[in-house]
Design an enzyme around this catalytic site. Sequence first.
Site, PDB file in Angstrom:
ATOM      1  N   LEU A  63      51.586 -10.341  79.623  1.00  0.00           N
ATOM      2  CA  LEU A  63      51.219 -10.314  81.045  1.00  0.00           C
ATOM      3  C   LEU A  63      50.117 -11.318  81.334  1.00  0.00           C
ATOM      4  O   LEU A  63      49.215 -11.525  80.528  1.00  0.00           O
ATOM      5  CB  LEU A  63      50.909  -8.894  81.511  1.00  0.00           C
ATOM      6  N   TYR A 147      55.723   8.617  68.038  1.00  0.00           N
ATOM      7  CA  TYR A 147      54.505   8.658  68.865  1.00  0.00           C
ATOM      8  C   TYR A 147      53.272   8.568  67.968  1.00  0.00           C
ATOM      9  O   TYR A 147      52.401   7.725  68.178  1.00  0.00           O
ATOM     10  CB  TYR A 147      54.503   9.960  69.659  1.00  0.00           C
TER      11      TYR A 147
HETATM   12  P1  NAD Z   1      52.263   9.919  81.610  1.00  0.00           P
HETATM   13  O1  NAD Z   1      53.628   9.845  81.034  1.00  0.00           O
HETATM   14  O2  NAD Z   1      52.051  10.770  82.808  1.00  0.00           O
HETATM   15  O3  NAD Z   1      51.719   8.471  81.933  1.00  0.00           O
HETATM   16  C1  NAD Z   1      52.034   7.338  81.177  1.00  0.00           C
HETATM   17  C2  NAD Z   1      52.250   6.184  82.142  1.00  0.00           C
HETATM   18  O4  NAD Z   1      52.485   4.993  81.377  1.00  0.00           O
HETATM   19  C3  NAD Z   1      53.464   6.382  83.052  1.00  0.00           C
HETATM   20  O5  NAD Z   1      53.127   6.114  84.386  1.00  0.00           O
HETATM   21  C4  NAD Z   1      54.472   5.356  82.520  1.00  0.00           C
HETATM   22  O6  NAD Z   1      55.365   4.917  83.499  1.00  0.00           O
HETATM   23  C5  NAD Z   1      53.540   4.273  81.995  1.00  0.00           C
HETATM   24  N1  NAD Z   1      54.171   3.409  81.003  1.00  0.00           N
HETATM   25  C6  NAD Z   1      54.822   3.773  79.871  1.00  0.00           C
HETATM   26  N2  NAD Z   1      55.270   2.693  79.217  1.00  0.00           N
HETATM   27  C7  NAD Z   1      54.870   1.605  79.939  1.00  0.00           C
HETATM   28  C8  NAD Z   1      55.014   0.210  79.774  1.00  0.00           C
HETATM   29  N3  NAD Z   1      55.664  -0.312  78.729  1.00  0.00           N
HETATM   30  N4  NAD Z   1      54.468  -0.617  80.699  1.00  0.00           N
HETATM   31  C9  NAD Z   1      53.799  -0.112  81.750  1.00  0.00           C
HETATM   32  N5  NAD Z   1      53.639   1.198  81.970  1.00  0.00           N
HETATM   33  C10 NAD Z   1      54.163   2.059  81.070  1.00  0.00           C
HETATM   34  O7  NAD Z   1      51.298  10.418  80.418  1.00  0.00           O
HETATM   35  P2  NAD Z   1      49.762  10.838  80.454  1.00  0.00           P
HETATM   36  O8  NAD Z   1      49.648  12.260  80.088  1.00  0.00           O
HETATM   37  O9  NAD Z   1      49.124  10.357  81.700  1.00  0.00           O
HETATM   38  O10 NAD Z   1      49.206  10.007  79.214  1.00  0.00           O
HETATM   39  C11 NAD Z   1      48.574   8.749  79.399  1.00  0.00           C
HETATM   40  C12 NAD Z   1      48.026   8.234  78.083  1.00  0.00           C
HETATM   41  O11 NAD Z   1      47.117   9.180  77.515  1.00  0.00           O
HETATM   42  C13 NAD Z   1      49.113   7.988  77.027  1.00  0.00           C
HETATM   43  O12 NAD Z   1      48.756   6.824  76.296  1.00  0.00           O
HETATM   44  C14 NAD Z   1      49.001   9.195  76.126  1.00  0.00           C
HETATM   45  O13 NAD Z   1      49.421   8.909  74.813  1.00  0.00           O
HETATM   46  C15 NAD Z   1      47.514   9.500  76.192  1.00  0.00           C
HETATM   47  N6  NAD Z   1      47.255  10.912  75.916  1.00  0.00           N
HETATM   48  C16 NAD Z   1      47.497  11.868  76.856  1.00  0.00           C
HETATM   49  C17 NAD Z   1      47.254  13.203  76.543  1.00  0.00           C
HETATM   50  C18 NAD Z   1      47.469  14.300  77.549  1.00  0.00           C
HETATM   51  O14 NAD Z   1      47.262  15.468  77.185  1.00  0.00           O
HETATM   52  N7  NAD Z   1      47.816  14.041  78.789  1.00  0.00           N
HETATM   53  C19 NAD Z   1      46.788  13.547  75.263  1.00  0.00           C
HETATM   54  C20 NAD Z   1      46.599  12.536  74.331  1.00  0.00           C
HETATM   55  C21 NAD Z   1      46.813  11.218  74.663  1.00  0.00           C
END
Ligand code: NAD
Length: 329
Positions: A63, A147
Amino acid sequence: MSKTILISGAAGFLGSHLCDHFADHGFRVVGVDNFITGDKDNIQHLFNHSNFQFLEHDVTVHLEIKEPIDYILHFASPASPIDYLKIPIHTLKVGSLGTHNLLGLAKAKQARILIASTSEVYGDPLVHPQTEDYYGNVNSIGPRGVYDEAKRFQEAITMAYQRFHGVETRIARIFNTYGPRMRLNDGRVIPAFMGQALRREDLSVFGKGTQTRSFCYVDDLVNGIHKLLFSDYNYPVNLGNPEEITIIEFAKEILELTKSNQKIDFRPLPVGDPLRRQPDISLAKNELNWQPTTSRLDGMKKTFEYFSCLPKEKLYKTDHKDFSKHIKI
Ligand code: NAD
Ligand code: UDP
Protein backbone atom coordinates in the site's frame (compact mmCIF):
# COMPACT_ATOMS: atom_id res chain seq x y z
CA MET A 1 -0.17 20.07 13.34
CA SER A 2 -2.21 17.02 14.36
CA LYS A 3 -0.51 13.65 14.19
CA THR A 4 -1.73 11.05 11.69
CA ILE A 5 -2.52 7.49 12.69
CA LEU A 6 -3.26 4.71 10.21
CA ILE A 7 -5.53 1.96 11.54
CA SER A 8 -5.85 -1.31 9.64
CA GLY A 9 -8.99 -3.35 10.31
CA ALA A 10 -10.82 -0.04 10.76
CA ALA A 11 -14.28 -1.43 9.92
CA GLY A 12 -13.98 -4.29 12.39
CA PHE A 13 -15.05 -4.46 16.01
CA LEU A 14 -11.85 -3.20 17.70
CA GLY A 15 -10.60 -1.13 14.75
CA SER A 16 -13.78 0.96 14.61
CA HIS A 17 -13.61 1.77 18.33
CA LEU A 18 -9.95 2.75 17.91
CA CYS A 19 -10.87 5.02 14.98
CA ASP A 20 -13.50 6.76 17.17
CA HIS A 21 -11.06 7.09 20.04
CA PHE A 22 -8.19 8.61 18.06
CA ALA A 23 -10.41 10.86 15.90
CA ASP A 24 -11.98 12.19 19.12
CA HIS A 25 -8.51 12.76 20.61
CA GLY A 26 -7.52 15.11 17.77
CA PHE A 27 -5.57 12.68 15.57
CA ARG A 28 -6.03 12.51 11.82
CA VAL A 29 -7.17 8.93 11.29
CA VAL A 30 -6.63 6.98 8.09
CA GLY A 31 -8.80 3.85 8.31
CA VAL A 32 -7.92 0.90 6.06
CA ASP A 33 -10.10 -2.16 5.55
CA ASN A 34 -11.20 -4.61 2.87
CA PHE A 35 -14.46 -5.50 4.74
CA ILE A 36 -13.69 -9.22 4.74
CA THR A 37 -15.00 -9.65 8.28
CA GLY A 38 -15.83 -6.01 9.02
CA ASP A 39 -18.93 -3.93 8.40
CA LYS A 40 -19.23 -0.46 6.87
CA ASP A 41 -21.96 0.30 9.43
CA ASN A 42 -19.27 0.31 12.14
CA ILE A 43 -17.61 3.42 10.66
CA GLN A 44 -20.47 5.03 8.69
CA HIS A 45 -20.75 7.79 11.32
CA LEU A 46 -17.06 8.68 10.84
CA PHE A 47 -17.37 9.49 7.15
CA ASN A 48 -18.52 13.02 8.11
CA HIS A 49 -15.79 13.45 10.73
CA SER A 50 -13.22 16.01 9.57
CA ASN A 51 -10.37 13.94 11.09
CA PHE A 52 -11.27 10.72 9.28
CA GLN A 53 -10.26 9.34 5.88
CA PHE A 54 -10.97 5.85 4.61
CA LEU A 55 -9.09 3.65 2.19
CA GLU A 56 -10.64 0.39 1.00
CA HIS A 57 -7.61 -1.83 0.62
CA ASP A 58 -6.37 -5.35 1.31
CA VAL A 59 -3.22 -4.93 3.41
CA THR A 60 -1.73 -8.17 2.10
CA VAL A 61 -1.14 -6.10 -1.04
CA HIS A 62 1.50 -3.33 -0.99
CA LEU A 63 0.00 0.00 0.00
CA GLU A 64 1.14 3.41 -1.06
CA ILE A 65 0.38 6.38 1.20
CA LYS A 66 1.56 9.81 0.07
CA GLU A 67 1.08 11.78 3.26
CA PRO A 68 3.20 11.53 6.42
CA ILE A 69 2.13 8.88 8.94
CA ASP A 70 3.17 9.11 12.58
CA TYR A 71 1.57 5.98 14.03
CA ILE A 72 0.18 2.69 12.72
CA LEU A 73 -2.17 0.30 14.52
CA HIS A 74 -2.28 -3.04 12.69
CA PHE A 75 -5.60 -4.63 13.63
CA ALA A 76 -6.57 -6.23 10.30
CA SER A 77 -7.15 -9.97 10.76
CA PRO A 78 -10.09 -12.28 11.19
CA ALA A 79 -10.41 -12.85 14.94
CA SER A 80 -13.30 -15.25 15.41
CA PRO A 81 -12.49 -18.98 15.23
CA ILE A 82 -15.36 -19.47 12.75
CA ASP A 83 -14.01 -16.70 10.51
CA TYR A 84 -10.46 -17.90 10.46
CA LEU A 85 -11.50 -21.46 9.80
CA LYS A 86 -13.52 -20.25 6.79
CA ILE A 87 -10.62 -18.18 5.43
CA PRO A 88 -7.51 -19.93 6.70
CA ILE A 89 -5.14 -18.84 3.95
CA HIS A 90 -6.23 -15.24 4.12
CA THR A 91 -5.69 -15.38 7.90
CA LEU A 92 -2.12 -16.57 7.39
CA LYS A 93 -1.54 -13.92 4.73
CA VAL A 94 -2.83 -10.97 6.71
CA GLY A 95 -0.72 -11.95 9.74
CA SER A 96 2.40 -12.43 7.62
CA LEU A 97 2.27 -10.46 4.33
CA GLY A 98 -0.06 -7.82 5.80
CA THR A 99 2.22 -7.29 8.79
CA HIS A 100 5.28 -7.18 6.52
CA ASN A 101 3.65 -4.47 4.38
CA LEU A 102 2.70 -2.35 7.37
CA LEU A 103 6.13 -2.73 8.98
CA GLY A 104 7.60 -1.60 5.66
CA LEU A 105 5.27 1.39 5.68
CA ALA A 106 6.28 2.20 9.28
CA LYS A 107 9.95 2.03 8.29
CA ALA A 108 9.44 4.27 5.23
CA LYS A 109 7.43 6.83 7.22
CA GLN A 110 9.51 6.54 10.41
CA ALA A 111 6.24 5.82 12.16
CA ARG A 112 5.70 3.90 15.39
CA ILE A 113 3.68 0.72 14.83
CA LEU A 114 1.59 -1.28 17.30
CA ILE A 115 0.43 -4.72 16.26
CA ALA A 116 -2.59 -6.59 17.60
CA SER A 117 -1.30 -9.93 18.80
CA THR A 118 -3.38 -12.30 20.88
CA SER A 119 -3.57 -14.64 23.85
CA GLU A 120 -3.73 -17.38 21.19
CA VAL A 121 0.08 -17.16 20.95
CA TYR A 122 -0.03 -19.13 24.24
CA GLY A 123 -2.18 -21.84 22.57
CA ASP A 124 -3.69 -24.28 25.07
CA PRO A 125 -1.54 -22.94 27.90
CA LEU A 126 0.33 -25.11 30.39
CA VAL A 127 1.12 -22.04 32.52
CA HIS A 128 -1.76 -20.35 34.31
CA PRO A 129 -2.39 -17.43 34.43
CA GLN A 130 -0.42 -16.58 31.31
CA THR A 131 2.62 -14.33 31.71
CA GLU A 132 4.45 -12.72 28.80
CA ASP A 133 7.56 -14.87 29.37
CA TYR A 134 5.60 -18.09 28.67
CA TYR A 135 6.42 -19.40 25.19
CA GLY A 136 3.09 -21.16 24.70
CA ASN A 137 1.71 -24.53 23.68
CA VAL A 138 0.52 -24.21 20.09
CA ASN A 139 -0.32 -27.00 17.68
CA SER A 140 0.95 -25.59 14.40
CA ILE A 141 -1.02 -28.07 12.28
CA GLY A 142 -4.31 -28.00 14.22
CA PRO A 143 -7.30 -26.00 12.95
CA ARG A 144 -6.34 -22.95 15.04
CA GLY A 145 -2.74 -23.09 13.78
CA VAL A 146 -3.58 -20.73 10.90
CA TYR A 147 -4.39 -17.94 13.34
CA ASP A 148 -1.99 -18.77 16.15
CA GLU A 149 1.04 -19.24 13.93
CA ALA A 150 0.22 -16.15 11.84
CA LYS A 151 0.20 -14.14 15.05
CA ARG A 152 3.42 -15.75 16.29
CA PHE A 153 5.08 -14.95 12.95
CA GLN A 154 3.66 -11.41 13.27
CA GLU A 155 5.40 -10.99 16.63
CA ALA A 156 8.66 -12.43 15.26
CA ILE A 157 8.80 -10.15 12.21
CA THR A 158 7.84 -7.17 14.34
CA MET A 159 10.75 -7.81 16.71
CA ALA A 160 13.05 -8.29 13.69
CA TYR A 161 12.03 -4.88 12.28
CA GLN A 162 12.67 -3.37 15.69
CA ARG A 163 16.11 -4.98 16.10
CA PHE A 164 17.32 -4.95 12.50
CA HIS A 165 15.76 -1.75 11.11
CA GLY A 166 15.28 0.21 14.34
CA VAL A 167 11.54 0.61 13.76
CA GLU A 168 9.62 1.70 16.87
CA THR A 169 7.30 -1.22 17.57
CA ARG A 170 4.76 -2.18 20.23
CA ILE A 171 3.04 -5.58 20.67
CA ALA A 172 -0.31 -5.97 22.43
CA ARG A 173 -1.27 -9.54 23.37
CA ILE A 174 -5.01 -9.07 23.53
CA PHE A 175 -7.22 -11.46 25.53
CA ASN A 176 -10.94 -12.01 24.74
CA THR A 177 -12.46 -8.56 24.32
CA TYR A 178 -16.15 -7.82 23.76
CA GLY A 179 -18.59 -4.98 23.29
CA PRO A 180 -20.86 -3.24 20.82
CA ARG A 181 -20.12 -3.73 17.08
CA MET A 182 -19.13 -7.37 17.30
CA ARG A 183 -20.82 -9.18 14.43
CA LEU A 184 -23.83 -10.90 15.96
CA ASN A 185 -23.18 -14.11 14.06
CA ASP A 186 -19.41 -14.18 14.02
CA GLY A 187 -19.49 -17.27 16.27
CA ARG A 188 -17.60 -15.79 19.22
CA VAL A 189 -19.18 -16.72 22.50
CA ILE A 190 -20.67 -13.37 23.57
CA PRO A 191 -22.48 -12.49 20.32
CA ALA A 192 -23.44 -16.18 19.97
CA PHE A 193 -25.09 -16.36 23.41
CA MET A 194 -26.67 -12.91 23.16
CA GLY A 195 -28.06 -13.60 19.69
CA GLN A 196 -29.50 -16.87 20.93
CA ALA A 197 -31.04 -15.13 23.96
CA LEU A 198 -32.64 -12.52 21.70
CA ARG A 199 -33.97 -15.14 19.27
CA ARG A 200 -35.25 -17.27 22.18
CA GLU A 201 -32.99 -20.18 21.24
CA ASP A 202 -31.12 -22.42 23.68
CA LEU A 203 -27.53 -21.37 24.42
CA SER A 204 -24.89 -23.44 22.60
CA VAL A 205 -22.28 -24.38 25.21
CA PHE A 206 -19.36 -26.29 23.71
CA GLY A 207 -18.09 -29.31 25.65
CA LYS A 208 -19.11 -29.39 29.30
CA GLY A 209 -18.51 -25.66 29.53
CA THR A 210 -15.72 -26.15 32.07
CA GLN A 211 -13.23 -24.31 29.85
CA THR A 212 -12.52 -20.78 31.07
CA ARG A 213 -12.08 -17.35 29.52
CA SER A 214 -11.53 -13.84 30.96
CA PHE A 215 -13.54 -11.12 29.21
CA CYS A 216 -12.41 -7.51 28.80
CA TYR A 217 -14.77 -4.67 27.85
CA VAL A 218 -13.77 -2.79 24.71
CA ASP A 219 -13.37 0.67 26.35
CA ASP A 220 -10.79 -0.74 28.76
CA LEU A 221 -8.90 -2.37 25.90
CA VAL A 222 -8.86 0.86 23.84
CA ASN A 223 -7.47 2.70 26.84
CA GLY A 224 -4.76 0.01 27.20
CA ILE A 225 -3.83 0.25 23.51
CA HIS A 226 -3.49 4.04 23.83
CA LYS A 227 -1.23 3.70 26.87
CA LEU A 228 0.91 1.02 25.24
CA LEU A 229 1.31 3.01 22.03
CA PHE A 230 2.68 5.99 23.96
CA SER A 231 4.79 4.02 26.45
CA ASP A 232 8.49 3.25 26.05
CA TYR A 233 7.97 -0.49 26.50
CA ASN A 234 8.72 -2.39 23.29
CA TYR A 235 8.19 -6.07 24.22
CA PRO A 236 4.82 -7.88 24.22
CA VAL A 237 2.30 -6.82 26.87
CA ASN A 238 -0.83 -8.76 27.90
CA LEU A 239 -3.98 -6.64 27.75
CA GLY A 240 -7.12 -8.24 29.13
CA ASN A 241 -9.35 -8.56 32.15
CA PRO A 242 -8.01 -11.12 34.64
CA GLU A 243 -11.45 -12.07 35.97
CA GLU A 244 -11.79 -15.70 34.87
CA ILE A 245 -15.08 -17.57 34.45
CA THR A 246 -16.12 -20.98 33.11
CA ILE A 247 -18.24 -20.89 29.96
CA ILE A 248 -21.10 -22.69 31.68
CA GLU A 249 -21.21 -20.10 34.48
CA PHE A 250 -21.00 -17.40 31.87
CA ALA A 251 -23.95 -18.87 29.95
CA LYS A 252 -25.97 -18.80 33.17
CA GLU A 253 -25.01 -15.15 33.74
CA ILE A 254 -26.26 -14.30 30.26
CA LEU A 255 -29.55 -16.14 30.82
CA GLU A 256 -30.00 -14.10 34.01
CA LEU A 257 -29.01 -10.79 32.44
CA THR A 258 -31.27 -11.27 29.44
CA LYS A 259 -34.10 -12.65 31.57
CA SER A 260 -34.36 -15.65 29.27
CA ASN A 261 -36.01 -18.98 30.08
CA GLN A 262 -33.98 -20.94 27.55
CA LYS A 263 -31.87 -23.94 28.41
CA ILE A 264 -28.29 -24.90 27.74
CA ASP A 265 -27.70 -26.93 24.59
CA PHE A 266 -24.41 -28.85 25.03
CA ARG A 267 -22.49 -29.32 21.77
CA PRO A 268 -19.12 -30.93 20.97
CA LEU A 269 -16.02 -29.03 22.02
CA PRO A 270 -14.17 -27.76 18.93
CA VAL A 271 -10.74 -29.29 18.30
CA GLY A 272 -7.94 -27.29 19.92
CA ASP A 273 -10.25 -25.13 22.06
CA PRO A 274 -7.97 -23.90 24.88
CA LEU A 275 -9.14 -25.18 28.28
CA ARG A 276 -8.05 -22.24 30.42
CA ARG A 277 -7.25 -18.64 29.68
CA GLN A 278 -6.49 -15.80 32.07
CA PRO A 279 -4.04 -12.95 31.59
CA ASP A 280 -1.46 -12.03 34.18
CA ILE A 281 -1.50 -8.24 33.75
CA SER A 282 1.23 -7.33 36.25
CA LEU A 283 3.40 -6.04 33.40
CA ALA A 284 0.65 -3.75 32.06
CA LYS A 285 -0.01 -2.50 35.59
CA ASN A 286 3.67 -1.73 36.20
CA GLU A 287 4.72 -0.43 32.79
CA LEU A 288 1.51 1.29 31.64
CA ASN A 289 -0.31 1.92 34.90
CA TRP A 290 -3.26 0.18 33.22
CA GLN A 291 -5.92 -2.18 34.39
CA PRO A 292 -9.54 -2.71 33.34
CA THR A 293 -12.19 -0.79 35.28
CA THR A 294 -15.44 -2.06 33.71
CA SER A 295 -17.15 -4.89 35.58
CA ARG A 296 -18.41 -7.83 33.54
CA LEU A 297 -21.97 -7.00 34.52
CA ASP A 298 -21.72 -3.38 33.29
CA GLY A 299 -19.93 -4.37 30.10
CA MET A 300 -22.42 -7.13 29.37
CA LYS A 301 -25.36 -4.76 29.92
CA LYS A 302 -23.97 -2.23 27.44
CA THR A 303 -23.26 -4.98 24.92
CA PHE A 304 -26.70 -6.53 25.25
CA GLU A 305 -28.30 -3.11 24.83
CA TYR A 306 -26.42 -2.73 21.53
CA PHE A 307 -27.51 -6.15 20.23
CA SER A 308 -31.09 -5.54 21.39
CA CYS A 309 -31.27 -2.42 19.20
CA LEU A 310 -30.07 -4.13 16.01
CA PRO A 311 -32.56 -4.15 13.16
CA LYS A 312 -34.52 -7.41 12.91
CA GLU A 313 -32.85 -8.46 9.66
CA LYS A 314 -29.43 -8.48 11.39
CA LEU A 315 -30.84 -10.46 14.30
CA TYR A 316 -32.33 -13.26 12.26
CA LYS A 317 -30.01 -13.28 9.29
CA THR A 318 -27.62 -16.23 9.29
CA ASP A 319 -24.08 -15.11 8.68
CA HIS A 320 -23.49 -16.10 5.10
CA LYS A 321 -20.81 -13.44 4.66
CA ASP A 322 -19.36 -14.08 1.24
CA PHE A 323 -15.63 -13.96 1.93
CA SER A 324 -14.67 -14.99 -1.58
CA LYS A 325 -15.43 -11.63 -3.20
CA HIS A 326 -12.94 -9.89 -0.90
CA ILE A 327 -10.04 -12.20 -1.65
CA LYS A 328 -7.71 -11.18 -4.44
CA ILE A 329 -6.03 -14.15 -6.05
P1 NAD B 1 -12.92 -8.13 13.33
O1 NAD B 1 -13.05 -9.31 12.45
O2 NAD B 1 -14.16 -7.49 13.85
O3 NAD B 1 -12.05 -7.01 12.63
C1 NAD B 1 -10.99 -7.29 11.77
C2 NAD B 1 -11.05 -6.29 10.63
O4 NAD B 1 -9.91 -6.50 9.78
C3 NAD B 1 -12.29 -6.44 9.76
O5 NAD B 1 -12.90 -5.20 9.55
C4 NAD B 1 -11.74 -7.01 8.45
O6 NAD B 1 -12.52 -6.68 7.34
C5 NAD B 1 -10.34 -6.41 8.43
N1 NAD B 1 -9.41 -7.14 7.58
C6 NAD B 1 -9.13 -8.47 7.60
N2 NAD B 1 -8.22 -8.77 6.66
C7 NAD B 1 -7.90 -7.60 6.04
C8 NAD B 1 -7.01 -7.26 5.00
N3 NAD B 1 -6.26 -8.17 4.38
N4 NAD B 1 -6.92 -5.96 4.62
C9 NAD B 1 -7.66 -5.02 5.23
N5 NAD B 1 -8.53 -5.28 6.21
C10 NAD B 1 -8.65 -6.56 6.63
O7 NAD B 1 -12.00 -8.59 14.57
P2 NAD B 1 -11.63 -7.82 15.92
O8 NAD B 1 -12.19 -8.56 17.06
O9 NAD B 1 -11.93 -6.37 15.78
O10 NAD B 1 -10.06 -8.04 15.96
C11 NAD B 1 -9.17 -7.04 15.48
C12 NAD B 1 -7.73 -7.44 15.74
O11 NAD B 1 -7.53 -7.67 17.14
C13 NAD B 1 -7.31 -8.73 15.03
O12 NAD B 1 -5.97 -8.58 14.60
C14 NAD B 1 -7.37 -9.77 16.12
O13 NAD B 1 -6.48 -10.83 15.88
C15 NAD B 1 -6.98 -8.96 17.34
N6 NAD B 1 -7.53 -9.55 18.56
C16 NAD B 1 -8.84 -9.41 18.89
C17 NAD B 1 -9.32 -10.01 20.05
C18 NAD B 1 -10.76 -9.86 20.48
O14 NAD B 1 -11.12 -10.45 21.51
N7 NAD B 1 -11.60 -9.09 19.82
C19 NAD B 1 -8.46 -10.77 20.85
C20 NAD B 1 -7.14 -10.92 20.45
C21 NAD B 1 -6.67 -10.29 19.32
N1 UDP C 1 -18.14 -21.20 23.01
C1 UDP C 1 -19.30 -21.87 23.35
N2 UDP C 1 -20.41 -21.70 22.56
C2 UDP C 1 -20.42 -20.88 21.45
C3 UDP C 1 -19.22 -20.20 21.12
C4 UDP C 1 -18.10 -20.39 21.91
O1 UDP C 1 -19.35 -22.62 24.34
O2 UDP C 1 -21.46 -20.77 20.79
C5 UDP C 1 -16.95 -21.38 23.84
C6 UDP C 1 -15.72 -21.84 23.06
O3 UDP C 1 -15.68 -23.26 23.03
C7 UDP C 1 -14.58 -21.26 23.88
C8 UDP C 1 -15.17 -20.00 24.51
O4 UDP C 1 -16.58 -20.13 24.38
O5 UDP C 1 -14.18 -22.15 24.89
C9 UDP C 1 -14.74 -18.71 23.83
O6 UDP C 1 -14.94 -18.86 22.44
P1 UDP C 1 -14.70 -17.68 21.40
O7 UDP C 1 -15.01 -18.22 20.05
O8 UDP C 1 -15.45 -16.48 21.84
O9 UDP C 1 -13.16 -17.29 21.50
P2 UDP C 1 -11.80 -18.10 21.75
O10 UDP C 1 -11.37 -17.64 23.09
O11 UDP C 1 -12.04 -19.58 21.73
O12 UDP C 1 -10.93 -17.65 20.65
